[in-house]
Design a protein around this motif. Structure first.
Motif, PDB file in Angstrom:
ATOM      1  N   GLN A 113      -4.917   3.593  -2.303  1.00 38.54           N
ATOM      2  CA  GLN A 113      -3.717   2.763  -2.167  1.00 38.54           C
ATOM      3  C   GLN A 113      -4.028   1.395  -1.566  1.00 38.54           C
ATOM      4  O   GLN A 113      -3.416   0.388  -1.932  1.00 38.54           O
ATOM      5  CB  GLN A 113      -2.639   3.481  -1.349  1.00 38.54           C
ATOM      6  CG  GLN A 113      -3.039   3.888   0.055  1.00 38.54           C
ATOM      7  CD  GLN A 113      -3.547   5.316   0.098  1.00 38.54           C
ATOM      8  OE1 GLN A 113      -4.202   5.782  -0.833  1.00 38.54           O
ATOM      9  NE2 GLN A 113      -3.236   6.020   1.193  1.00 38.54           N
ATOM     10  N   ASP A 141       3.457   1.795  -1.592  1.00 41.23           N
ATOM     11  CA  ASP A 141       3.998   2.032  -2.936  1.00 41.23           C
ATOM     12  C   ASP A 141       2.912   2.160  -3.996  1.00 41.23           C
ATOM     13  O   ASP A 141       3.209   2.416  -5.166  1.00 41.23           O
ATOM     14  CB  ASP A 141       4.937   0.884  -3.332  1.00 41.23           C
ATOM     15  CG  ASP A 141       6.081   0.697  -2.356  1.00 41.23           C
ATOM     16  OD1 ASP A 141       6.606   1.712  -1.876  1.00 41.23           O
ATOM     17  OD2 ASP A 141       6.431  -0.470  -2.060  1.00 41.23           O
ATOM     18  N   ALA A 142       1.654   1.965  -3.598  1.00 41.15           N
ATOM     19  CA  ALA A 142       0.582   1.776  -4.574  1.00 41.15           C
ATOM     20  C   ALA A 142       0.330   2.988  -5.442  1.00 41.15           C
ATOM     21  O   ALA A 142       0.054   2.865  -6.644  1.00 41.15           O
ATOM     22  CB  ALA A 142      -0.698   1.351  -3.858  1.00 41.15           C
ATOM     23  N   LEU A 143       0.399   4.186  -4.874  1.00 38.38           N
ATOM     24  CA  LEU A 143       0.085   5.375  -5.667  1.00 38.38           C
ATOM     25  C   LEU A 143       1.102   5.602  -6.775  1.00 38.38           C
ATOM     26  O   LEU A 143       0.803   6.291  -7.761  1.00 38.38           O
ATOM     27  CB  LEU A 143      -0.020   6.608  -4.766  1.00 38.38           C
ATOM     28  CG  LEU A 143      -1.169   6.583  -3.755  1.00 38.38           C
ATOM     29  CD1 LEU A 143      -1.200   7.887  -2.959  1.00 38.38           C
ATOM     30  CD2 LEU A 143      -2.511   6.342  -4.438  1.00 38.38           C
ATOM     31  N   ALA A 158       0.827  -1.212   0.000  1.00 40.04           N
ATOM     32  CA  ALA A 158       0.000   0.000   0.000  1.00 40.04           C
ATOM     33  C   ALA A 158       0.858   1.259   0.000  1.00 40.04           C
ATOM     34  O   ALA A 158       0.487   2.273  -0.604  1.00 40.04           O
ATOM     35  CB  ALA A 158      -0.944  -0.009   1.201  1.00 40.04           C
ATOM     36  N   SER A 190      -7.535  12.434  -2.145  1.00 40.16           N
ATOM     37  CA  SER A 190      -7.993  11.571  -1.057  1.00 40.16           C
ATOM     38  C   SER A 190      -9.202  12.165  -0.341  1.00 40.16           C
ATOM     39  O   SER A 190      -9.864  11.470   0.434  1.00 40.16           O
ATOM     40  CB  SER A 190      -6.863  11.342  -0.047  1.00 40.16           C
ATOM     41  OG  SER A 190      -6.421  12.565   0.508  1.00 40.16           O
ATOM     42  N   HIS A 228      -2.923  13.097  -6.027  1.00 35.21           N
ATOM     43  CA  HIS A 228      -3.718  11.904  -5.721  1.00 35.21           C
ATOM     44  C   HIS A 228      -4.841  12.305  -4.766  1.00 35.21           C
ATOM     45  O   HIS A 228      -4.627  12.430  -3.555  1.00 35.21           O
ATOM     46  CB  HIS A 228      -2.839  10.817  -5.102  1.00 35.21           C
ATOM     47  CG  HIS A 228      -1.769  10.323  -6.023  1.00 35.21           C
ATOM     48  ND1 HIS A 228      -2.015   9.433  -7.050  1.00 35.21           N
ATOM     49  CD2 HIS A 228      -0.442  10.627  -6.087  1.00 35.21           C
ATOM     50  CE1 HIS A 228      -0.879   9.185  -7.695  1.00 35.21           C
ATOM     51  NE2 HIS A 228       0.086   9.892  -7.145  1.00 35.21           N
TER      52      HIS A 228
END
Length: 238
Positions: free
Chosen positions: A188, A107-109, A105, A162, A160
């Protein structure tokens, strides 16, 4: 003998402010990712990890362009057959730009290319019947033109998101009004969970769930919706 069919025409979405296109591969959707929506559907949001279903990639299209080869005019969405209870579900759409499996998670973005605003159209009566009979409900979600979408915008331009409003109106009347911050599973976390089951690839889309207020639409209804800072779309059911 019939000739082999031609190579399918690639399916893509426009990129806002550019002549380039984002070509689609797979389309995944997250179920019940807003607590208020989970409750309105009779489920307990505190007991359920994210789960996923899919749409055909060619069910997604930019409503501002329409699909001329299939007879749909810009800003029009045809009412599907085999239903008397078509529902809207407004969603943030995530566009994947980097391959990955079993993604952490944290690293997900870094795997996200960009974002859009889309509507997960649903044959609710078909879905309810399938659930009651404990059968798959693919055809309640995966029918033609079931994923109208805005142009995509790159994450490098907007970051990103949120938090921020997510909304939908029908004939000018507000029907859905929520905030991305109300998601049970943030983007993420959604990517991390999905990537444990499949390898995500450039061209994949993820519809990330809908807030409360889903409901029926009929022929002639004008639908407008959007995600703050990401995009908007409008279409008429025909």
């Amino acid at each position: 003998m019939l000739a082999a069919p031609p190579v399918p025409i690639p399916v893509s979405l426009p990129i806002g402010g550019s002549d380039e296109r984002f070509f689609l591969r797979r389309v995944y959707c997250v179920g019940r990712n807003y607590a208020d929506h989970a409750r309105e559907m009779g489920n307990d949001p505190d007991r359920e990890p994210p789960f996923f279903f899919a749409k055909p990639y060619d069910a997604v299209f930019a409503v501002a362009e329409g699909v001329p080869a299939r007879g749909v005019a810009p800003h029009e969405v045809p009412y599907p057959p085999e239903t008397a209870n078509l529902h809207f579900e407004m969603e943030l759409v995530v566009a994947i730009g980097l391959e990955g499996a079993d993604i952490d998670a944290a690293d997900a973005l870094g795997h996200v290319w960009g974002y859009g605003a889309g509507v997960d159209l649903t044959r609710r009566d078909v879905q309810d019947q399938a659930k009651a009979m404990k059968r798959p409900w693919d055809l309640s979600k995966g029918f033609d033109f079931s994923g109208p979408c805005s142009p995509l915008v790159p994450a490098e331009a907007i970051g990103h998101p949120s938090r921020g409003g997510i909304w939908l109106s029908v004939d000018g009347e507000s029907r859905q009004l929520g905030d991305l911050g109300d998601q049970i599973w943030a983007v993420q976390d959604v990517i991390a969970a999905l990537s444990r089951s499949v390898t995500l690839m450039p061209g994949d889309l993820i519809f990330t769930g809908t807030p409360a207020g889903v409901g029926a639409i009929e022929r002639g209804n004008r639908v407008a919706g959007g995600v703050a800072g990401v995009g908007e779309l409008t279409f008429t059911i025909v």
